[in-house]
Design a protein around this motif. Sequence first.
Motif, PDB file in Angstrom:
ATOM      1  N   ARG A 267       0.959 -29.305 -33.025  1.00  0.00           N
ATOM      2  CA  ARG A 267       1.826 -29.228 -31.854  1.00  0.00           C
ATOM      3  C   ARG A 267       2.615 -27.929 -31.915  1.00  0.00           C
ATOM      4  O   ARG A 267       3.109 -27.547 -32.974  1.00  0.00           O
ATOM      5  N   ASP A 268       2.737 -27.271 -30.775  1.00  0.00           N
ATOM      6  CA  ASP A 268       3.567 -26.069 -30.650  1.00  0.00           C
ATOM      7  C   ASP A 268       4.577 -26.313 -29.536  1.00  0.00           C
ATOM      8  O   ASP A 268       4.221 -26.812 -28.462  1.00  0.00           O
ATOM      9  N   GLU A 269       5.840 -25.940 -29.797  1.00  0.00           N
ATOM     10  CA  GLU A 269       6.904 -26.174 -28.826  1.00  0.00           C
ATOM     11  C   GLU A 269       7.668 -24.891 -28.556  1.00  0.00           C
ATOM     12  O   GLU A 269       7.918 -24.100 -29.481  1.00  0.00           O
ATOM     13  N   PHE A 270       8.035 -24.699 -27.318  1.00  0.00           N
ATOM     14  CA  PHE A 270       8.919 -23.600 -26.931  1.00  0.00           C
ATOM     15  C   PHE A 270       9.924 -24.115 -25.910  1.00  0.00           C
ATOM     16  O   PHE A 270       9.549 -24.798 -24.950  1.00  0.00           O
ATOM     17  N   GLN A 271      11.198 -23.826 -26.136  1.00  0.00           N
ATOM     18  CA  GLN A 271      12.245 -24.078 -25.145  1.00  0.00           C
ATOM     19  C   GLN A 271      13.106 -22.825 -25.024  1.00  0.00           C
ATOM     20  O   GLN A 271      13.475 -22.219 -26.042  1.00  0.00           O
ATOM     21  N   GLY A 272      13.382 -22.428 -23.806  1.00  0.00           N
ATOM     22  CA  GLY A 272      14.218 -21.256 -23.568  1.00  0.00           C
ATOM     23  C   GLY A 272      15.123 -21.472 -22.378  1.00  0.00           C
ATOM     24  O   GLY A 272      14.813 -22.245 -21.465  1.00  0.00           O
ATOM     25  N   ALA A 273      16.262 -20.797 -22.377  1.00  0.00           N
ATOM     26  CA  ALA A 273      17.210 -20.929 -21.275  1.00  0.00           C
ATOM     27  C   ALA A 273      18.041 -19.656 -21.140  1.00  0.00           C
ATOM     28  O   ALA A 273      18.364 -18.995 -22.137  1.00  0.00           O
ATOM     29  N   LEU A 274      18.367 -19.320 -19.911  1.00  0.00           N
ATOM     30  CA  LEU A 274      19.323 -18.279 -19.568  1.00  0.00           C
ATOM     31  C   LEU A 274      20.350 -18.896 -18.635  1.00  0.00           C
ATOM     32  O   LEU A 274      19.980 -19.669 -17.735  1.00  0.00           O
ATOM     33  N   TRP A 275      21.630 -18.593 -18.836  1.00  0.00           N
ATOM     34  CA  TRP A 275      22.641 -19.158 -17.954  1.00  0.00           C
ATOM     35  C   TRP A 275      23.810 -18.203 -17.759  1.00  0.00           C
ATOM     36  O   TRP A 275      24.053 -17.304 -18.578  1.00  0.00           O
ATOM     37  N   ALA A 276      24.498 -18.412 -16.658  1.00  0.00           N
ATOM     38  CA  ALA A 276      25.691 -17.628 -16.337  1.00  0.00           C
ATOM     39  C   ALA A 276      26.717 -18.546 -15.696  1.00  0.00           C
ATOM     40  O   ALA A 276      26.373 -19.394 -14.860  1.00  0.00           O
TER      41      ALA A 276
END
Length: 626
Positions: A267-276
């Motif tokens: 299993r490979d997982e990626f989570q990313g986020a940008l916020w302002a």
Amino acid sequence: MFRKKSAQIALLAATLPAMAQAQEDAAPVTLAPVVLTAGLQPVPEAGYGRAFSIVTAEEIEARGIASVQDALRALPGVSVSSSGTSHTQIRIRGGESDHTLVLIDGIEANGGGDEYVVAGLETANIERIEVLRGPQSVYYGSNASAGVINIITDKGGPGLSYGGKIEVGNGASASGHVSQNGERGGISLNLSASDDHGYDQSGDGGEKDGITRKSIGLSGWYQATDALRLGASLRRAAEGYDYDYSDWMATDAESYVVDDDSLHGERDEFQGALWAEFAMLDGRLTHRLAYQDTVTKNRSTESAESRGETETLKYRLSYGLDGRPVEDAAHLLNLLAERQKDESTLAPDFRREMNSLALEYRGFLENGLNLQAGLRHDDNANFEDFTSWNLALSWQMPDRPFRLHASAGTGLVNPSYYELYSDDMFSVGNPFLKPEKNRGFDLGIEAQLPDGRGSVDVTWFRETLEDEVVYLPGLAPDGRASYTNLDGESPREGVEIAAKLRAAENVSLALDYTYLDAKTPEGTVEIRRPRHELGLSATLALLDGAASVTADLRHVSGNYDTEFWGMYETSELDDFTTVNLAGGYDLTSNIRLTGRVVNLFDAEYSEVWGYAAPGRTVHAGLEARW
């Protein structure tokens, strides 16, 4: 907008180093405890009307909990069932496993809208785990019908902090973290790696089925101006696991799982986020814009790689109706606009889209009364539109050590890609499935014990599921298993008890208990949802707090499962009780020696028909913090 991922990730990579340039040491600030995921804005624990549990980093350390699945076991209203080392399902209040939404730092943990497999997820560098029980679709949309689990990672405190931990025993694990936080910004890095040799899940005395995992998390924030704050986070994880062969021609539980050392999965997982975040009117009006992306890949010896992705764009407006800043407002209005897309290689020509609007009112009224009310409308491109609502009340009785809390609401679960479009050796999807709808309410009372020694909370709940999706062998025309909606309502009712007590200056006790009655429309029992589950914990501090010992007991009874062979009968599994032991000793003010024994009395038990559970294992380690 959703396809500009490469540019967004490049921007994130450029932003994080800049955040580290604005570090200035700041004095610690003591904040009131909050349930960070309980609404469109943080909610104080004491004013939250819905049922919840929190597992803190301190509790994880004291109890020697190495995995998230073990941290969730025996929590009120939570059922955990593992079929070997590679697959674990979480059910809240009798809902199915895909009715619980799992988040990591507020970001969906699994891409493609399917359930998240928590089997290998470690507790390294976790600050707290929040479990919200009951329908949460107003705030999180589909897949939050039964509850939400938010895993919040360690971002560090003011100034510079760093540390790490190593452990050996049936394998080895290591983790490390470093963070720097000041008045104008902060950055944190978390690393972990584990090699759990596992156990023979067939129970036949064959080869151990292990699991390995490596993860990295990077997050930061930057106060660009007095009114504007920017932030970002990245997380990657890679997991490999062994599993055994399931013999569908078996005649008993002992022959169902067959030892096979050639089967492996990844299993490979990626989570990313940008916020302002931007504040106006002296903080009375705030805006938050966030982009989140989750990608999950799965592959195994028996199946080709599958890929699922979920992308979300969120805008939140918060307004203090009483003229105060948002964080201090006694009357608060929140508005959420959300656009979500997900896709899966299980259906390469199909993509799901949903636009949503949600409105929340929060009132901190006089005489200890707090109110939370929400309404959400989902404009669903692939299924029927849905409007969800919830209402929660909390009342701290004046001059009395009692708090009453109650809530009601509705939730929705869209069918997963696998349920709709699977096509493998054993199963075929049903593209005509309808979403499942849930409604629930609960009522509870919390009693604070004298002299701040602890609390006892008792909650009664009832939930009703419509159009429940079930998996039936032989349903497809070619004889394979498939999915269908059940006619009628599936009722769930129960009682949750949580108690914490400081029995003496150096002795802390905890109790968690769940009674659950979960039935299908035909009145048959729902599988893998124990009728009774009890957790007891006791911690003894020694040597003026330099050492501690914790014992955990878990008892499960009334658990049923389907025998996936023969006539596919549903039968009751044996009751079982397990005991774990953990301890630690401070060698110095910064270095701690740790040890733990899992399944101290080597109990033999099973949470899923045919699958053995781990026996006794012993672990020892060192932990350092600065």
